[in-house]
Design a protein around this motif. Structure first.
Motif, PDB file in Angstrom:
ATOM      1  N   ASP A 139       0.824  -1.214   0.000  1.00  0.00           N
ATOM      2  CA  ASP A 139       0.000   0.000   0.000  1.00  0.00           C
ATOM      3  C   ASP A 139       0.859   1.266   0.000  1.00  0.00           C
ATOM      4  OD1 ASP A 139      -2.258  -1.618   0.088  1.00  0.00           O
ATOM      5  OD2 ASP A 139      -2.304  -1.610   2.291  1.00  0.00           O
ATOM      6  N   GLY A 140       1.960   1.228  -0.739  1.00  0.00           N
ATOM      7  CA  GLY A 140       2.813   2.401  -0.849  1.00  0.00           C
ATOM      8  C   GLY A 140       3.720   2.653   0.331  1.00  0.00           C
ATOM      9  N   ARG A 141       3.704   1.764   1.318  1.00  0.00           N
ATOM     10  CA  ARG A 141       4.529   1.921   2.508  1.00  0.00           C
ATOM     11  C   ARG A 141       5.617   0.850   2.542  1.00  0.00           C
ATOM     12  NH1 ARG A 141       1.984   2.987   8.056  1.00  0.00           N
ATOM     13  NH2 ARG A 141       3.695   4.488   8.131  1.00  0.00           N
ATOM     14  N   LEU A 142       6.710   1.194   3.204  1.00  0.00           N
ATOM     15  CA  LEU A 142       7.828   0.267   3.365  1.00  0.00           C
ATOM     16  C   LEU A 142       7.776  -0.325   4.770  1.00  0.00           C
ATOM     17  CD1 LEU A 142      10.548  -0.973   2.484  1.00  0.00           C
ATOM     18  CD2 LEU A 142      11.653   1.137   3.266  1.00  0.00           C
ATOM     19  N   HIS A 143       7.599  -1.630   4.827  1.00  0.00           N
ATOM     20  CA  HIS A 143       7.527  -2.334   6.112  1.00  0.00           C
ATOM     21  C   HIS A 143       8.842  -3.078   6.329  1.00  0.00           C
ATOM     22  CE1 HIS A 143       3.112  -1.798   6.715  1.00  0.00           C
ATOM     23  NE2 HIS A 143       3.149  -1.672   5.390  1.00  0.00           N
ATOM     24  N   LEU A 144       9.529  -2.736   7.397  1.00  0.00           N
ATOM     25  CA  LEU A 144      10.823  -3.327   7.703  1.00  0.00           C
ATOM     26  C   LEU A 144      10.683  -4.371   8.799  1.00  0.00           C
ATOM     27  CD1 LEU A 144      12.888  -0.009   7.806  1.00  0.00           C
ATOM     28  CD2 LEU A 144      12.679  -1.593   5.882  1.00  0.00           C
ATOM     29  N   ALA A 145      11.627  -5.299   8.847  1.00  0.00           N
ATOM     30  CA  ALA A 145      11.631  -6.323   9.882  1.00  0.00           C
ATOM     31  C   ALA A 145      11.733  -5.660  11.249  1.00  0.00           C
ATOM     32  CB  ALA A 145      12.808  -7.276   9.674  1.00  0.00           C
ATOM     33  N   GLY A 146      10.966  -6.144  12.195  1.00  0.00           N
ATOM     34  CA  GLY A 146      10.927  -5.533  13.516  1.00  0.00           C
ATOM     35  C   GLY A 146       9.699  -4.683  13.728  1.00  0.00           C
ATOM     36  N   GLY A 147       8.764  -4.706  12.775  1.00  0.00           N
ATOM     37  CA  GLY A 147       7.533  -3.936  12.928  1.00  0.00           C
ATOM     38  C   GLY A 147       7.666  -2.456  12.664  1.00  0.00           C
ATOM     39  N   ILE A 148       8.629  -2.036  11.850  1.00  0.00           N
ATOM     40  CA  ILE A 148       8.827  -0.625  11.513  1.00  0.00           C
ATOM     41  C   ILE A 148       8.197  -0.347  10.154  1.00  0.00           C
ATOM     42  CG2 ILE A 148      10.526   1.209  11.210  1.00  0.00           C
ATOM     43  CD1 ILE A 148      12.511  -0.498  12.793  1.00  0.00           C
ATOM     44  N   ALA A 149       7.311   0.648  10.099  1.00  0.00           N
ATOM     45  CA  ALA A 149       6.637   1.022   8.852  1.00  0.00           C
ATOM     46  C   ALA A 149       6.869   2.498   8.579  1.00  0.00           C
ATOM     47  CB  ALA A 149       5.141   0.725   8.932  1.00  0.00           C
ATOM     48  N   VAL A 150       7.286   2.822   7.354  1.00  0.00           N
ATOM     49  CA  VAL A 150       7.535   4.212   6.959  1.00  0.00           C
ATOM     50  C   VAL A 150       6.854   4.454   5.616  1.00  0.00           C
ATOM     51  CG1 VAL A 150       9.707   4.441   8.221  1.00  0.00           C
ATOM     52  CG2 VAL A 150       9.717   3.545   5.886  1.00  0.00           C
ATOM     53  N   THR A 151       6.566   5.717   5.345  1.00  0.00           N
ATOM     54  CA  THR A 151       5.909   6.110   4.102  1.00  0.00           C
ATOM     55  C   THR A 151       6.951   6.560   3.091  1.00  0.00           C
ATOM     56  OG1 THR A 151       3.934   6.815   5.314  1.00  0.00           O
ATOM     57  CG2 THR A 151       4.194   7.633   3.066  1.00  0.00           C
ATOM     58  N   VAL A 152       6.882   6.000   1.890  1.00  0.00           N
ATOM     59  CA  VAL A 152       7.815   6.341   0.818  1.00  0.00           C
ATOM     60  C   VAL A 152       7.185   7.394  -0.082  1.00  0.00           C
ATOM     61  CG1 VAL A 152       9.222   5.443  -1.067  1.00  0.00           C
ATOM     62  CG2 VAL A 152       8.697   3.985   0.898  1.00  0.00           C
ATOM     63  N   VAL A 153       7.937   8.431  -0.412  1.00  0.00           N
ATOM     64  CA  VAL A 153       7.476   9.449  -1.356  1.00  0.00           C
ATOM     65  C   VAL A 153       7.834   8.955  -2.757  1.00  0.00           C
ATOM     66  CG1 VAL A 153       7.582  11.882  -2.020  1.00  0.00           C
ATOM     67  CG2 VAL A 153       7.867  11.230   0.378  1.00  0.00           C
ATOM     68  N   TRP A 154       6.864   8.298  -3.414  1.00  0.00           N
ATOM     69  CA  TRP A 154       7.136   7.681  -4.718  1.00  0.00           C
ATOM     70  C   TRP A 154       7.115   8.741  -5.808  1.00  0.00           C
ATOM     71  CZ3 TRP A 154       9.028   3.050  -4.347  1.00  0.00           C
ATOM     72  CH2 TRP A 154       8.639   2.218  -3.303  1.00  0.00           C
ATOM     73  N   SER A 155       8.269   9.117  -6.296  1.00  0.00           N
ATOM     74  CA  SER A 155       8.340  10.077  -7.399  1.00  0.00           C
ATOM     75  C   SER A 155       8.380   9.368  -8.751  1.00  0.00           C
ATOM     76  CB  SER A 155       9.586  10.950  -7.249  1.00  0.00           C
ATOM     77  OG  SER A 155      10.749  10.150  -7.180  1.00  0.00           O
ATOM     78  N   ARG A 156       8.605   8.073  -8.731  1.00  0.00           N
ATOM     79  CA  ARG A 156       8.573   7.268  -9.952  1.00  0.00           C
ATOM     80  C   ARG A 156       8.364   5.827  -9.532  1.00  0.00           C
ATOM     81  NH1 ARG A 156      14.403   7.324 -12.679  1.00  0.00           N
ATOM     82  NH2 ARG A 156      13.311   5.945 -14.107  1.00  0.00           N
ATOM     83  N   ALA A 157       7.975   4.996 -10.471  1.00  0.00           N
ATOM     84  CA  ALA A 157       7.721   3.586 -10.157  1.00  0.00           C
ATOM     85  C   ALA A 157       9.005   2.778 -10.305  1.00  0.00           C
ATOM     86  CB  ALA A 157       6.646   3.031 -11.086  1.00  0.00           C
ATOM     87  N   LEU A 158       9.145   1.762  -9.471  1.00  0.00           N
ATOM     88  CA  LEU A 158      10.273   0.851  -9.598  1.00  0.00           C
ATOM     89  C   LEU A 158      10.047  -0.073 -10.792  1.00  0.00           C
ATOM     90  CD1 LEU A 158      10.837  -0.135  -5.857  1.00  0.00           C
ATOM     91  CD2 LEU A 158      12.322   1.289  -7.267  1.00  0.00           C
ATOM     92  N   PRO A 159      11.060  -0.289 -11.628  1.00  0.00           N
ATOM     93  CA  PRO A 159      10.854  -1.140 -12.810  1.00  0.00           C
ATOM     94  C   PRO A 159      10.612  -2.598 -12.467  1.00  0.00           C
ATOM     95  CG  PRO A 159      13.174  -0.554 -12.567  1.00  0.00           C
ATOM     96  CD  PRO A 159      12.421   0.258 -11.560  1.00  0.00           C
ATOM     97  N   ASP A 160      11.205  -3.074 -11.351  1.00  0.00           N
ATOM     98  CA  ASP A 160      11.075  -4.469 -10.929  1.00  0.00           C
ATOM     99  C   ASP A 160      11.023  -4.509  -9.409  1.00  0.00           C
ATOM    100  OD1 ASP A 160      10.844  -6.032 -13.170  1.00  0.00           O
ATOM    101  OD2 ASP A 160      12.995  -6.140 -13.530  1.00  0.00           O
TER     102      ASP A 160
END
Length: 385
Positions: A139-160
């Motif tokens: 859902d547009g967020r980066l979930h890291l191991a350990g229960g850490i969730a941050v919001t990514v400012v997507w300025s472009r889409a990742l190709p893969d």
């Protein structure tokens, strides 16, 4: 502010960097994770020095065993994820192996990679590496191991889908996520034109095409007055050794870091826009393989650093590879002494004050840098146009 930087990260892969929006809760969790990783790095340094004194081996397998034992008996260490901690050991082992390789190869001290050093709490910014099993995008967020969730400012889409990510904080206090994903080649239509490029200080890049010369942007010179103002503020508020800096000192330091960051981004933006223009208009590029490190010890050090020749060259090579252009790196030896028309070489090196090259064999005369740019084409096997 959003940044989407594309850098080479290996064969067929590229690095995509995005700004993060991090809550206070996530900031605390990331800083706690970094504290555990920093402790682990320092323990690796201590164990490495002990192994050297006792003439023992200290490879990643032994360090992994040390981490397993430490996580079993230290509850605060076990509270963090094992993924970034294992990556710390991998990074340490890679850094130590590079230093030992340079020592064994008798590389000169000025070129040798040093042994890993201790990381200090108030001097090193957080940097956490996660492999594929240590993060996920949802859902547009980066979930890291350990229960850490941050919001990514997507300025472009990742190709893969990315294979790894590095979460770090820069000197201005901003958080970023740098993803490694398979790079995509965006082939541009052919133009049938070629170009030779020579690097310099008066002009950052001189080419065989007048329309594609890159003048010295002087971003650092424009910001020098404000930077000196913040540095004087820091000097007046400099804390005594062992004491924490005041609020005014920290603010001045932050403002100086922001200005440095702005200048760096201006140089990158100028380099990428110019590189895109050159790559779009030419099929093949003959680029001087210039290494400007020696300029740091010359009288042109300040102006050469402001020209950012190395960053501009890197941007040009990466842009050429991204768009499927042929990029040939030419060795810079004697490029200012050879004639681009007849190939004759002068008997003596030309002084920097002499800006016109005149061939004593064929009588050709043209600006010195323009002649060097044409020499790049000749050495690359391209017909000067």
């Amino acid at each position: 502010m959003t940044i989407a930087a594309l850098e080479t990260a290996g064969v067929g892969h590229a690095r995509y960097t995005f700004r993060l929006r991090v809550s206070s809760t996530a900031t605390g969790a990331l800083e706690a994770e970094w504290a555990r990783c920093r402790w682990l790095w320092n323990e690796c340094c201590a164990r490495s020095k002990k192994a050297h004194a006792e003439n023992e081996k200290c490879g990643p397998a032994r360090l992994d065993k040390m981490l397993t034992e430490a996580r079993a008996c230290m509850g605060w260490l076990c509270e963090g994820s094992s993924v970034p901690q294992q990556q710390v050991i991998r990074d340490f082992a890679k850094s130590r192996a590079k230093a030992l390789k340079d020592i064994k190869a008798a590389v000169p001290m000025r070129q040798r990679a040093g042994m890993p050093q201790y990381k200090k709490k108030h001097q090193d910014d957080p940097s956490l590496n996660y492999t594929r099993r240590g993060f996920r995008l949802k859902d547009g967020r980066l979930h890291l191991a350990g229960g850490i969730a941050v919001t990514v400012v997507w300025s472009r889409a990742l190709p893969d889908p990315p294979s790894s990510v590095r979460v770090y904080r820069d000197s201005t206090g901003a958080w970023y996520a740098s993803f490694v994903a398979r790079g995509m080649t965006e082939t541009l239509p052919g133009t049938g034109r070629v170009i030779g490029i020579d690097w310099g200080v008066k002009e950052t890049a001189t080419t065989t095409s007048d329309d594609h010369d890159l003048p010295h942007p002087q971003h650092g010179k424009s910001a020098a007055q404000r930077l000196a103002h913040y540095q004087r503020m820091m000097s007046r508020r400099k804390p005594k050794r062992g004491c924490a800096g005041s609020k005014g000192y920290r603010e001045a330091k932050r403002q100086a870091a922001k200005l440095h960051k702005k200048v760096t981004r201006q140089r990158q933006d100028t380099a990428r826009k110019w590189a895109k223009k050159v790559v779009r208009d030419h099929d093949a590029l003959a680029v001087e393989d210039f290494r400007p490190k020696f300029l740091a010890k010359s009288t042109m050090a300040k102006k050469a650093a402001d020209a950012a020749i190395g960053a501009t060259k890197t941007a040009l090579v990466e842009m050429g590879r991204k768009h499927g252009r042929w990029v040939h790196l030419v060795h810079p030896a004697h490029t200012t002494m050879d004639c681009a028309d007849c190939g004759a070489r002068t008997k003596h090196a030309l002084p920097l004050s002499e800006r016109t090259y005149t061939c004593t064999t064929c009588g050709m005369s043209r600006p010195r840098d323009k002649n060097s740019a044409r020499v790049m084409l000749v050495r690359a096997g391209l017909c000067p146009g």
